[in-house]
Enzyme design. Structure first.
Site, PDB file in Angstrom:
ATOM      1  N   LYS A   1      16.428   1.921   8.183  1.00 40.25           N
ATOM      2  CA  LYS A   1      16.859   2.700   6.856  1.00 40.25           C
ATOM      3  C   LYS A   1      17.438   4.203   7.436  1.00 40.25           C
ATOM      4  O   LYS A   1      18.315   4.366   6.811  1.00 40.25           O
ATOM      5  CB  LYS A   1      15.475   3.151   6.137  1.00 40.25           C
ATOM      6  CG  LYS A   1      14.898   1.747   5.450  1.00 40.25           C
ATOM      7  CD  LYS A   1      14.089   2.262   4.304  1.00 40.25           C
ATOM      8  CE  LYS A   1      13.561   0.708   3.645  1.00 40.25           C
ATOM      9  NZ  LYS A   1      12.868   1.025   2.445  1.00 40.25           N
TER      10      LYS A   1
ATOM     11  N   ASP B   1      15.361   2.945  -2.120  1.00 41.19           N
ATOM     12  CA  ASP B   1      14.687   1.883  -1.742  1.00 41.19           C
ATOM     13  C   ASP B   1      14.275   1.116  -2.972  1.00 41.19           C
ATOM     14  O   ASP B   1      14.433   1.345  -4.111  1.00 41.19           O
ATOM     15  CB  ASP B   1      13.392   2.743  -1.495  1.00 41.19           C
ATOM     16  CG  ASP B   1      12.138   1.628  -1.241  1.00 41.19           C
ATOM     17  OD1 ASP B   1      12.300   0.539  -0.431  1.00 41.19           O
ATOM     18  OD2 ASP B   1      11.291   1.898  -1.956  1.00 41.19           O
TER      19      ASP B   1
ATOM     20  N   ASP C   1       9.606   5.600  -1.942  1.00 38.19           N
ATOM     21  CA  ASP C   1       8.170   5.810  -2.040  1.00 38.19           C
ATOM     22  C   ASP C   1       7.310   5.530  -1.089  1.00 38.19           C
ATOM     23  O   ASP C   1       6.200   5.970  -1.126  1.00 38.19           O
ATOM     24  CB  ASP C   1       7.827   4.742  -3.413  1.00 38.19           C
ATOM     25  CG  ASP C   1       7.911   3.387  -2.717  1.00 38.19           C
ATOM     26  OD1 ASP C   1       8.762   3.071  -2.074  1.00 38.19           O
ATOM     27  OD2 ASP C   1       7.039   2.712  -3.259  1.00 38.19           O
TER      28      ASP C   1
HETATM   29  P1  ADP Z   1      10.959  -1.942   0.715  1.00 34.20           P
HETATM   30  O1  ADP Z   1      11.710  -1.109   1.656  1.00 34.20           O
HETATM   31  O2  ADP Z   1      11.459  -2.645  -0.275  1.00 34.20           O
HETATM   32  O3  ADP Z   1      10.021  -0.874   0.028  1.00 34.20           O
HETATM   33  P2  ADP Z   1       9.159  -2.580   2.844  1.00 34.20           P
HETATM   34  O4  ADP Z   1       9.942  -1.952   4.001  1.00 34.20           O
HETATM   35  O5  ADP Z   1       7.965  -1.640   2.605  1.00 34.20           O
HETATM   36  O6  ADP Z   1       9.989  -2.621   1.616  1.00 34.20           O
HETATM   37  O7  ADP Z   1       8.361  -3.791   3.213  1.00 34.20           O
HETATM   38  C1  ADP Z   1       9.263  -4.780   3.820  1.00 34.20           C
HETATM   39  C2  ADP Z   1       8.630  -6.241   3.729  1.00 34.20           C
HETATM   40  O8  ADP Z   1       7.542  -6.274   5.027  1.00 34.20           O
HETATM   41  C3  ADP Z   1       7.970  -6.708   2.695  1.00 34.20           C
HETATM   42  O9  ADP Z   1       9.064  -7.254   1.749  1.00 34.20           O
HETATM   43  C4  ADP Z   1       6.988  -7.765   3.076  1.00 34.20           C
HETATM   44  O10 ADP Z   1       7.702  -8.895   3.505  1.00 34.20           O
HETATM   45  C5  ADP Z   1       6.514  -6.845   4.614  1.00 34.20           C
HETATM   46  N1  ADP Z   1       5.321  -6.068   4.447  1.00 34.20           N
HETATM   47  C6  ADP Z   1       5.194  -4.717   4.389  1.00 34.20           C
HETATM   48  N2  ADP Z   1       4.174  -4.297   4.181  1.00 34.20           N
HETATM   49  C7  ADP Z   1       3.430  -5.590   3.878  1.00 34.20           C
HETATM   50  C8  ADP Z   1       1.806  -5.713   3.566  1.00 34.20           C
HETATM   51  N3  ADP Z   1       1.151  -4.559   3.347  1.00 34.20           N
HETATM   52  N4  ADP Z   1       1.636  -6.789   3.377  1.00 34.20           N
HETATM   53  C9  ADP Z   1       2.452  -7.656   3.513  1.00 34.20           C
HETATM   54  N5  ADP Z   1       3.583  -7.598   3.772  1.00 34.20           N
HETATM   55  C10 ADP Z   1       4.049  -6.359   3.990  1.00 34.20           C
HETATM   56 MG    MG Z   2       9.374   1.067  -1.118  1.00 30.73          MG
END
Ligand code: ADP
Ligand code: MG
Length: 653
Positions: free
Chosen positions: A525, A348, A544
């Site tokens: 995913k 991730d 994570d």
């Molecule tokens: P990653 O897979 O890189 O860990 P996530 O899937 O958790 O990322 O998040 C994907 C996208 O969703 C973030 O880049 C953001 O744009 C949006 N996002 C997720 N959670 C939040 C939040 N709490 N506040 C604002 N945007 C969020």
């Molecule tokens: Mg993450």
């Protein structure tokens, strides 16, 4: 090993010792009266009824010395799992009942001295084995011993020494230089270097200042600190680790299953080989019943799958504990032992390859009623309840700008997309660019695309885009080296992120990944993991977040970053305590080393039978080579001791 089990083992050790010494004393008259021994030492000694006396002593040994094996036979048969005890009990019973029949008139010879020595050696063997087993499982005790016995409780400016178990959450404790930290907590006064090497494997002492977290069991360096306890006793980090290690030792891995099946087979082989030996000597070899029975008993004793029963659990005990000390918490042993098979590893991005510590780079407003500060205020208020690293970044910005937060009603997280809630009767959302696309929300004319690897989120109402916040994260120092070493092992590395294409591309290029997928939602995913598995890859997933949990569960090996969410940790098979992706490498190496040890032990435990069984059966009798039942028992015990020592020699690298 739990306390209960430990006491149980301790009692068994003592029981075997007592039975051994008492049987040893009763054996003396049996040996003196035995015709074979007399012939061998060239003396003769007998009196009317002396054979009945010998019979009485032999009966004592059979019942008292043989008791652990006879009752073991009963247990094994009741559980329908014939094994070692069944074999030993069969062997001694055959010797005893045959000899008794001779005493009362059957044509033949006595087996009493063989019976006595066999039981003695079996008792001695079990006694020594029990002791080495306890040695190999002592590793867990080492973990438990990291906790000190006493703590200095600070009470109204006075310091009182109390027992560890009296500590409560919220108490303040003083830790002097060089002392062990007695509970988890955060520093409220002072700063110091803390050595956490026994807990996380991080060898350098870590500097900790006010508000930093300390872990119970680590060692304070050069200065005094005062700590407010956040968890103690059963809830402390160390207790949870110990529980986890215990649990994973109890759950049976695949390799364990293999050993169990082998043990059952060995028992079947032992009984059949014993019977074949008996009848071959009797019918084809033309020997008498006495000779044939002795060969049969030896075969059964030597084939005892005792070492096999310990081969895997002992390695598991040592390896789970060593891993815990090196920052790897193993929740699923099969997954751990399979780490050697990983062919593709998916990371991730946010919080895994990057630190997950977002800083706000730029705030843009597209609506005249909303200033930049107002945008941060609304966004930070919404983010209060989110666990996402972006939420922390926005909140920190509000703290820095000394902006007070507003009350939020009906908060909810839209997994992988953002958050929503109601402030002053107006619904607001903070969302990803992907969410805007999906809901056909047009970007305002004033919007300028940000350059560089930033993550942008938008503050919107259901109809309007109010503003945007661009945040930046940093790649972890060790990510690059980890990817290089994984490549060197021939493992391909992919990245899956919910973040935008641009940032994903940047990180992927920086690290030289084999590929990436951007803007993926949690279930996607998981689908990517499935796709790679369908291509025949053995997939590990490292993540994570809450959004990673489905993929962690689906992957062949799910690896959670320690600093991440509890959901990820609870879904994963293995947790990297140090939150360092580099530990994936130790995981692979250590999983391999553990697996190798287990296989070595299986070979030690079974392989020797290939030589020992024919020898015991008397195949080389014509060349003057033969093993008595007692020597058979020595060999059998020896293979167990080798297995125990081999387990204890497991090392990371
Ligand atoms: P990653 O897979 O890189 O860990 P996530 O899937 O958790 O990322 O998040 C994907 C996208 O969703 C973030 O880049 C953001 O744009 C949006 N996002 C997720 N959670 C939040 C939040 N709490 N506040 C604002 N945007 C969020
Ligand atoms: Mg993450």
């Amino acid at each position: 090993m739990s306390n209960h089990e430990k006491n149980h083992h301790q009692k068994m050790v003592e029981d075997f010792r007592k039975r051994f010494y008492i049987s040893l004393i009763i054996s003396v008259p049996v040996l003196i009266l035995s015709p074979m021994i007399q012939q061998f030492l060239d003396y003769s000694f007998s009196f009317p009824g002396s054979n009945y006396l010998m019979f009485s002593f032999a009966t004592l040994i059979f019942v008292y010395g043989g008791w652990p094996f006879l009752s073991g036979l009963y247990d094994e048969l009741r559980q329908k799992q014939p094994g070692m005890m069944t074999l030993i009990a069969l062997a001694i019973s055959v010797a005893y009942f045959y000899s008794s029949a001779v005493v009362f008139g059957l044509e033949g010879r006595y087996f009493f001295w063989e019976l006595a020595t066999l039981i003695l050696i079996m008792l001695l063997g079990h006694w020594i084995e029990m002791k080495s087993v306890m040695g190999a499982s002592r590793a867990l005790e080492e973990l438990a011993r990291l906790m000190p016995d006493q703590a200095h409780l600070v009470k109204d400016d006075e310091i009182v020494d109390v027992e560890i178990k009296e500590l409560k959450v919220g108490d303040t404790i003083l830790i002097r230089p060089g002392e062990k930290i007695p509970a988890d907590g955060s520093i409220i006064e002072g700063s110091s270097y803390i050595n956490e090497s026994m807990l996380t494997g991080e060898s350098e002492p870590v500097e900790k200042n006010e508000d930093d977290q300390v872990i119970g069991g680590s060692v304070n360096g050069d200065s005094s600190i005062k700590v407010e306890i956040t968890s103690a006793g059963e809830d402390s980090y160390l207790s949870r680790v110990i529980n986890l290690v215990e649990e994973s030792q109890q759950d049976k891995s695949k390799t364990q299953g293999l050993a169990d099946r082998a043990a059952l087979w060995l028992t079947v082989i032992a009984i059949s080989a014993g019977l074949i030996t008996l009848f071959s000597w009797l019918l084809i070899g033309g020997r008498d019943l006495a000779f044939s029975i002795e060969r049969m008993a030896t075969v059964m004793v030597i084939t005892c799958p005792h070492a096999l029963g310990l081969a895997i659990p002992l390695v598991a005990a040592v390896s789970t504990t060593l891993s815990a000390q090196n920052g790897l918490l193993i929740r699923n042993r099969t997954a751990f032992e399979n780490a050697r098979k990983i062919s593709t590893i998916i990371f991730d991005k946010t919080g895994t390859l990057t630190r997950g510590e977002f800083g706000v780079e730029e705030i843009s407003s597209y609506h005249e009623d909303y200033s930049e500060d107002k945008i941060i205020q609304l966004a930070a208020s919404l983010e209060q309840e989110s666990e996402h690293p972006i939420a922390r970044g926005i909140e920190d910005q509000a703290v820095e700008k000394e902006i007070s937060l507003l009350q939020v009603k009906d908060f909810s997280a839209i997994q992988g997309k953002g958050v929503e809630g109601i402030i002053d009767q107006q619904k607001y959302l903070v969302v990803s660019p992907g969410y805007l696309d999906e809901n056909k929300l047009e970007l305002p004319a004033a919007y300028e695309k940000k350059s560089g690897p930033v993550t942008e989120v938008f503050l919107i109402t259901e109809e309007n885009i109010i503003g945007s916040i661009a945040l930046a994260d940093q790649i972890r120092d060790s990510s690059q080296a980890t990817i290089e070493e994984l490549h060197a092992k021939g493992i391909s590395c992919w990245m899956l992120t919910g973040d935008n294409e641009q940032t994903a591309k940047y990180v992927s290029e920086q690290l030289g990944l084999d590929g990436y997928f951007a803007e993926v939602l949690p279930h996607q995913k998981q689908d990517k993991v499935k796709e790679l598995q369908a291509d025949g890859e053995f997939v590990a997933m490292t993540g994570d977040g809450v959004n990673d949990a489905p993929a962690l569960a689906k992957a062949d090996i799910g690896i959670a970053i320690g600093s991440g969410t509890d959901v990820a940790a609870e879904t994963a098979d293995i947790i990297l305590v140090e939150s360092d992706p580099r530990d994936v490498l130790s995981l692979i190496d250590f999983g391999q080393a553990t697996y190798n040890k287990m296989i070595q032990n299986l070979i030690w435990a079974t392989g020797y039978n290939a030589f020992a069984i024919p020898l015991a059966a008397g195949v080389l009798y014509n060349y003057g080579i033969m093993i008595s039942p007692a020597v058979g028992a020595v060999l059998m015990s020896l293979s167990t001791v080798i297995v125990a020592i081999n387990a204890k020699l497991l090392r990371v690298n």
